[in-house]
Design a protein around this motif. Structure first.
Motif, short mmCIF file in Angstrom:
data_model
loop_
_atom_site.label_atom_id
_atom_site.label_comp_id
_atom_site.label_asym_id
_atom_site.label_seq_id
_atom_site.Cartn_x
_atom_site.Cartn_y
_atom_site.Cartn_z
N GLU A 194 10.75 -3.26 14.45
CA GLU A 194 9.33 -3.42 14.79
C GLU A 194 8.53 -2.15 14.51
OE1 GLU A 194 9.47 -4.56 18.85
OE2 GLU A 194 10.16 -6.60 18.44
N SER A 195 9.09 -0.99 14.86
CA SER A 195 8.38 0.27 14.62
C SER A 195 8.17 0.52 13.14
CB SER A 195 9.16 1.44 15.25
OG SER A 195 9.07 1.41 16.65
N VAL A 196 9.23 0.28 12.36
CA VAL A 196 9.11 0.48 10.91
C VAL A 196 8.13 -0.52 10.31
CG1 VAL A 196 10.37 0.45 8.72
CG2 VAL A 196 11.43 1.45 10.75
N LEU A 197 8.16 -1.76 10.79
CA LEU A 197 7.24 -2.78 10.30
C LEU A 197 5.79 -2.43 10.67
CD1 LEU A 197 6.61 -5.51 9.02
CD2 LEU A 197 7.17 -6.59 11.21
N GLU A 198 5.57 -2.00 11.90
CA GLU A 198 4.21 -1.66 12.33
C GLU A 198 3.68 -0.45 11.55
OE1 GLU A 198 4.18 -1.19 16.55
OE2 GLU A 198 4.63 -3.31 16.93
N ARG A 199 4.56 0.50 11.27
CA ARG A 199 4.16 1.64 10.43
C ARG A 199 3.76 1.14 9.05
NH1 ARG A 199 6.33 4.22 6.25
NH2 ARG A 199 5.77 6.42 5.90
N ARG A 200 4.55 0.25 8.50
CA ARG A 200 4.26 -0.29 7.18
C ARG A 200 2.91 -1.00 7.15
NH1 ARG A 200 4.55 -0.73 1.64
NH2 ARG A 200 4.27 -2.89 1.03
N MET A 201 2.64 -1.82 8.16
CA MET A 201 1.38 -2.56 8.21
C MET A 201 0.19 -1.61 8.33
SD MET A 201 2.39 -5.54 7.73
CE MET A 201 0.81 -6.37 7.92
N GLU A 202 0.40 -0.49 9.00
CA GLU A 202 -0.69 0.48 9.16
C GLU A 202 -0.99 1.22 7.85
OE1 GLU A 202 -3.73 2.34 11.40
OE2 GLU A 202 -2.46 0.59 11.83
N ILE A 203 0.06 1.61 7.12
CA ILE A 203 -0.17 2.43 5.93
C ILE A 203 -0.70 1.62 4.74
CG2 ILE A 203 1.55 4.12 6.61
CD1 ILE A 203 3.42 2.98 4.48
N ILE A 204 -0.62 0.28 4.82
CA ILE A 204 -1.18 -0.52 3.72
C ILE A 204 -2.63 -0.92 4.00
CG2 ILE A 204 1.08 -1.38 3.00
CD1 ILE A 204 0.44 -4.04 4.33
N ARG A 205 -3.13 -0.53 5.16
CA ARG A 205 -4.55 -0.76 5.44
C ARG A 205 -5.38 0.23 4.64
NH1 ARG A 205 -5.46 -0.46 11.77
NH2 ARG A 205 -7.54 -1.15 11.11
N PRO A 206 -6.67 -0.03 4.44
CA PRO A 206 -7.52 0.94 3.76
C PRO A 206 -7.46 2.29 4.45
CG PRO A 206 -8.67 -1.15 4.02
CD PRO A 206 -7.40 -1.27 4.79
N LYS A 207 -7.52 3.36 3.67
CA LYS A 207 -7.35 4.71 4.21
C LYS A 207 -8.29 4.99 5.38
CE LYS A 207 -4.24 7.37 2.15
NZ LYS A 207 -3.26 8.17 2.92
N ASN A 208 -9.52 4.53 5.27
CA ASN A 208 -10.50 4.84 6.32
C ASN A 208 -10.26 4.05 7.61
OD1 ASN A 208 -11.29 2.44 4.95
ND2 ASN A 208 -13.35 2.62 5.77
N GLU A 209 -9.33 3.08 7.57
CA GLU A 209 -9.01 2.30 8.76
C GLU A 209 -7.67 2.68 9.37
OE1 GLU A 209 -9.30 -1.85 7.99
OE2 GLU A 209 -11.28 -1.70 7.03
#
Length: 199
Positions: A102-117
């Motif tokens: 879950e932690s690795v997945l949540e990190r992944r989902m965060e880093i593929i968001r637009p940089k400003n978000e």
């Protein structure tokens, strides 16, 4: 044997855990790889629209990878992956491995968001949690038995592989026991047959 359809993603660690269990327990499953965000049909089976989701005989739904793995184990004639002798130890380690996924997945989902978000604080938090969890497994888990596969082994192996796939393998520098065990465990055909399909 019931008619089983497993809705899954191309690289979900929870889906991989379920697939590995099905292979080991010799359960015939019709896997359908989907894109969750485009799969409104899944809502009638699982309102959370999460994968994996298992549909049994088109009229029963089993959600959550742990429940799916327990179900596969229950209907199999093979030796159980959930030994009664250390059942709660197995389940506790499975939960910790799930948390790593879950932690690795949540990190992944965060880093593929637009940089400003993106939230650097959130990303850092997930990275610290992931590395801390792996170190805990290295220090506290000792089920490196190669003659009998168990559910905690499957969960730990899939979690570590997903960490390598989506985050880093630097943990292997300090976690030598896990590194060496995982190298051997990955030689099993069920691990080779379930490698994530895309980056």
């Amino acid at each position: 044997m019931p008619n089983l359809t497993l809705y899954n993603g191309p690289n979900s660690p929870f889906g991989r855990k379920s697939k590995v269990t099905a292979i080991i327990q010799n359960i015939n499953v019709n896997e359908k790889v989907i894109k969750v965000q485009e799969s409104e049909f899944l809502d009638k089976f699982n309102p959370l629209r999460k994968i994996p989701t298992l549909v049994v005989n088109d009229n029963q739904t089993i959600t959550d990878s742990d429940n799916i793995c327990l179900y596969f184990d229950e209907i199999s004639s093979n030796e159980t992956l959930f030994s009664k002798e250390n059942y709660w130890e197995i389940m506790s380690v499975v939960s910790i491995a799930n948390g790593l996924m879950e932690s690795v997945l949540e990190r992944r989902m965060e880093i593929i968001r637009p940089k400003n978000e993106q939230s650097k604080n959130f990303i850092d938090k997930q990275e610290i949690r992931s590395m801390r969890t792996i170190q805990w497994i290295e220090n506290n888990w000792a089920n490196f038995e190669n003659t009998r596969v168990s559910m905690d082994q499957i969960a730990v192996a899939v979690a570590l592989e997903y960490t390598k796939f989506r985050f880093t393998d630097k943990w292997s520098e300090k976690c030598v026991k896990l590194k060496n065990w995982l190298y051997e465990f990955n030689e099993n055909q069920f691990m080779k047959d379930t490698i994530p399909r895309e980056a």
